[in-house]
Design a protein around this motif. Structure first.
Motif, PDB file in Angstrom:
ATOM      1  N   ALA A  46      29.593  67.829  45.753  1.00 49.42           N
ATOM      2  CA  ALA A  46      28.193  67.729  45.334  1.00 49.42           C
ATOM      3  C   ALA A  46      27.266  68.145  46.470  1.00 49.42           C
ATOM      4  O   ALA A  46      26.174  68.657  46.232  1.00 49.42           O
ATOM      5  CB  ALA A  46      27.873  66.312  44.875  1.00 49.42           C
ATOM      6  N   THR A  49      25.540  71.466  46.604  1.00 49.10           N
ATOM      7  CA  THR A  49      24.341  71.703  45.792  1.00 49.10           C
ATOM      8  C   THR A  49      23.127  70.958  46.326  1.00 49.10           C
ATOM      9  O   THR A  49      22.074  70.984  45.699  1.00 49.10           O
ATOM     10  CB  THR A  49      24.571  71.230  44.344  1.00 49.10           C
ATOM     11  OG1 THR A  49      24.670  69.801  44.318  1.00 49.10           O
ATOM     12  CG2 THR A  49      25.835  71.834  43.766  1.00 49.10           C
ATOM     13  N   SER A  50      23.254  70.307  47.450  1.00 48.26           N
ATOM     14  CA  SER A  50      22.175  69.458  47.941  1.00 48.26           C
ATOM     15  C   SER A  50      21.111  70.254  48.689  1.00 48.26           C
ATOM     16  O   SER A  50      21.353  71.348  49.184  1.00 48.26           O
ATOM     17  CB  SER A  50      22.730  68.351  48.841  1.00 48.26           C
ATOM     18  OG  SER A  50      23.362  68.922  49.958  1.00 48.26           O
ATOM     19  N   ALA A  51      19.927  69.660  48.737  1.00 46.60           N
ATOM     20  CA  ALA A  51      18.800  70.252  49.460  1.00 46.60           C
ATOM     21  C   ALA A  51      17.899  69.120  49.929  1.00 46.60           C
ATOM     22  O   ALA A  51      17.920  68.017  49.375  1.00 46.60           O
ATOM     23  CB  ALA A  51      18.021  71.200  48.558  1.00 46.60           C
ATOM     24  N   TYR A  60      21.213  65.513  45.882  1.00 50.22           N
ATOM     25  CA  TYR A  60      22.111  66.380  45.126  1.00 50.22           C
ATOM     26  C   TYR A  60      21.339  67.070  44.017  1.00 50.22           C
ATOM     27  O   TYR A  60      20.309  66.588  43.551  1.00 50.22           O
ATOM     28  CB  TYR A  60      23.231  65.556  44.474  1.00 50.22           C
ATOM     29  CG  TYR A  60      24.146  64.853  45.430  1.00 50.22           C
ATOM     30  CD1 TYR A  60      24.399  63.499  45.293  1.00 50.22           C
ATOM     31  CD2 TYR A  60      24.782  65.531  46.456  1.00 50.22           C
ATOM     32  CE1 TYR A  60      25.255  62.828  46.157  1.00 50.22           C
ATOM     33  CE2 TYR A  60      25.639  64.874  47.323  1.00 50.22           C
ATOM     34  CZ  TYR A  60      25.865  63.529  47.168  1.00 50.22           C
ATOM     35  OH  TYR A  60      26.706  62.876  48.022  1.00 50.22           O
ATOM     36  N   SER A  61      21.869  68.174  43.557  1.00 49.36           N
ATOM     37  CA  SER A  61      21.315  68.847  42.390  1.00 49.36           C
ATOM     38  C   SER A  61      21.459  67.917  41.186  1.00 49.36           C
ATOM     39  O   SER A  61      22.454  67.193  41.066  1.00 49.36           O
ATOM     40  CB  SER A  61      22.091  70.139  42.122  1.00 49.36           C
ATOM     41  OG  SER A  61      21.839  70.613  40.823  1.00 49.36           O
ATOM     42  N   PRO A  62      20.513  67.935  40.260  1.00 48.68           N
ATOM     43  CA  PRO A  62      20.666  67.121  39.048  1.00 48.68           C
ATOM     44  C   PRO A  62      21.759  67.648  38.122  1.00 48.68           C
ATOM     45  O   PRO A  62      22.107  66.988  37.151  1.00 48.68           O
ATOM     46  CB  PRO A  62      19.289  67.209  38.386  1.00 48.68           C
ATOM     47  CG  PRO A  62      18.645  68.409  38.957  1.00 48.68           C
ATOM     48  CD  PRO A  62      19.231  68.620  40.322  1.00 48.68           C
ATOM     49  N   LEU A  63      22.341  68.796  38.441  1.00 44.71           N
ATOM     50  CA  LEU A  63      23.383  69.386  37.600  1.00 44.71           C
ATOM     51  C   LEU A  63      24.793  69.043  38.060  1.00 44.71           C
ATOM     52  O   LEU A  63      25.763  69.368  37.381  1.00 44.71           O
ATOM     53  CB  LEU A  63      23.209  70.905  37.550  1.00 44.71           C
ATOM     54  CG  LEU A  63      21.858  71.392  37.024  1.00 44.71           C
ATOM     55  CD1 LEU A  63      21.782  72.906  37.087  1.00 44.71           C
ATOM     56  CD2 LEU A  63      21.615  70.881  35.627  1.00 44.71           C
ATOM     57  N   CYS A  65      26.889  65.685  39.728  1.00 43.33           N
ATOM     58  CA  CYS A  65      26.702  64.263  40.026  1.00 43.33           C
ATOM     59  C   CYS A  65      28.025  63.574  40.360  1.00 43.33           C
ATOM     60  O   CYS A  65      28.887  63.435  39.492  1.00 43.33           O
ATOM     61  CB  CYS A  65      26.053  63.606  38.807  1.00 43.33           C
ATOM     62  SG  CYS A  65      25.741  61.859  38.996  1.00 43.33           S
ATOM     63  N   LEU A  81      24.847  74.433  34.544  1.00 41.28           N
ATOM     64  CA  LEU A  81      25.153  75.123  35.792  1.00 41.28           C
ATOM     65  C   LEU A  81      25.838  76.467  35.528  1.00 41.28           C
ATOM     66  O   LEU A  81      25.673  77.415  36.289  1.00 41.28           O
ATOM     67  CB  LEU A  81      26.024  74.240  36.693  1.00 41.28           C
ATOM     68  CG  LEU A  81      26.254  74.731  38.106  1.00 41.28           C
ATOM     69  CD1 LEU A  81      24.941  74.784  38.890  1.00 41.28           C
ATOM     70  CD2 LEU A  81      27.247  73.830  38.827  1.00 41.28           C
ATOM     71  N   GLU A  85      23.975  79.053  37.782  1.00 40.11           N
ATOM     72  CA  GLU A  85      24.767  79.467  38.948  1.00 40.11           C
ATOM     73  C   GLU A  85      26.230  79.625  38.532  1.00 40.11           C
ATOM     74  O   GLU A  85      27.074  78.770  38.838  1.00 40.11           O
ATOM     75  CB  GLU A  85      24.658  78.425  40.068  1.00 40.11           C
ATOM     76  CG  GLU A  85      23.304  78.356  40.728  1.00 40.11           C
ATOM     77  CD  GLU A  85      23.003  79.587  41.566  1.00 40.11           C
ATOM     78  OE1 GLU A  85      23.947  80.323  41.944  1.00 40.11           O
ATOM     79  OE2 GLU A  85      21.820  79.823  41.839  1.00 40.11           O
ATOM     80  N   TYR A  89      29.587  77.245  39.396  1.00 41.05           N
ATOM     81  CA  TYR A  89      30.267  76.573  38.287  1.00 41.05           C
ATOM     82  C   TYR A  89      31.761  76.920  38.303  1.00 41.05           C
ATOM     83  O   TYR A  89      32.618  76.044  38.229  1.00 41.05           O
ATOM     84  CB  TYR A  89      29.613  77.005  36.976  1.00 41.05           C
ATOM     85  CG  TYR A  89      30.158  76.333  35.746  1.00 41.05           C
ATOM     86  CD1 TYR A  89      29.792  75.030  35.415  1.00 41.05           C
ATOM     87  CD2 TYR A  89      31.014  77.002  34.874  1.00 41.05           C
ATOM     88  CE1 TYR A  89      30.273  74.411  34.283  1.00 41.05           C
ATOM     89  CE2 TYR A  89      31.504  76.398  33.730  1.00 41.05           C
ATOM     90  CZ  TYR A  89      31.129  75.102  33.438  1.00 41.05           C
ATOM     91  OH  TYR A  89      31.611  74.491  32.315  1.00 41.05           O
TER      92      TYR A  89
END
Length: 132
Positions: A46, A49-51, A60-63, A65, A81, A85, A89
């Motif tokens: 995860a 996908t973090s920022a 983390y990205s909401p896509l 988890c 996703l 992306e 995926y």
């Protein structure tokens, strides 16, 4: 333009058609029934996908988890996703395939992770027990 490669993760043909509409749940158990190591594998994936957000905290990205479902680690990958992306995926699904992880396809898993149940054969991990 790169085209998404069809994933070979689902074991049955019905699951392949369900992949675009359902979220993938990668369980922390191999198809041989062994727990996958390291124990923080879901958080590590995860983390791809973090920022950093407005509060200067990593999110983390909401896509994607990472979750703990009744003691079993899992990573939920939203079907959205695949459109946004596709290479990421495919990377996540190929990771599951390459490491022989149990993968299930669940409707709206990303929106309701507490509704998930580990599939039969997925080990529920708890605190290590001392020998008696």
């Amino acid at each position: 333009m790169l085209r998404p490669v069809k994933c070979a993760v689902p074991a049955d043909p019905d699951a392949a058609s369900a992949a675009p509409r359902h979220d993938a749940v990668l369980w922390g158990t191999t198809i041989a029934g062994r727990p996958f190591r390291p124990s923080d594998w879901a958080e590590r994936l995860a983390g791809l996908t973090s920022a950093f957000g407005a509060e200067r905290k990593l999110a983390y990205s909401p896509l994607v988890c990472p979750v703990d479902v009744r003691g079993s680690h899992a990573l939920i990958v939203s079907h959205a996703l695949a459109d946004l992306e596709p290479r990421l995926y495919q990377f996540l699904l190929n990771f599951a395939r390459d490491n022989a992880l149990v993968v299930t396809w669940e409707a709206n898993a990303i929106d309701a992770p507490r509704q998930l149940e580990p599939p039969p054969g997925v080990a529920v991990h708890g605190e290590p027990r001392e020998p008696v």
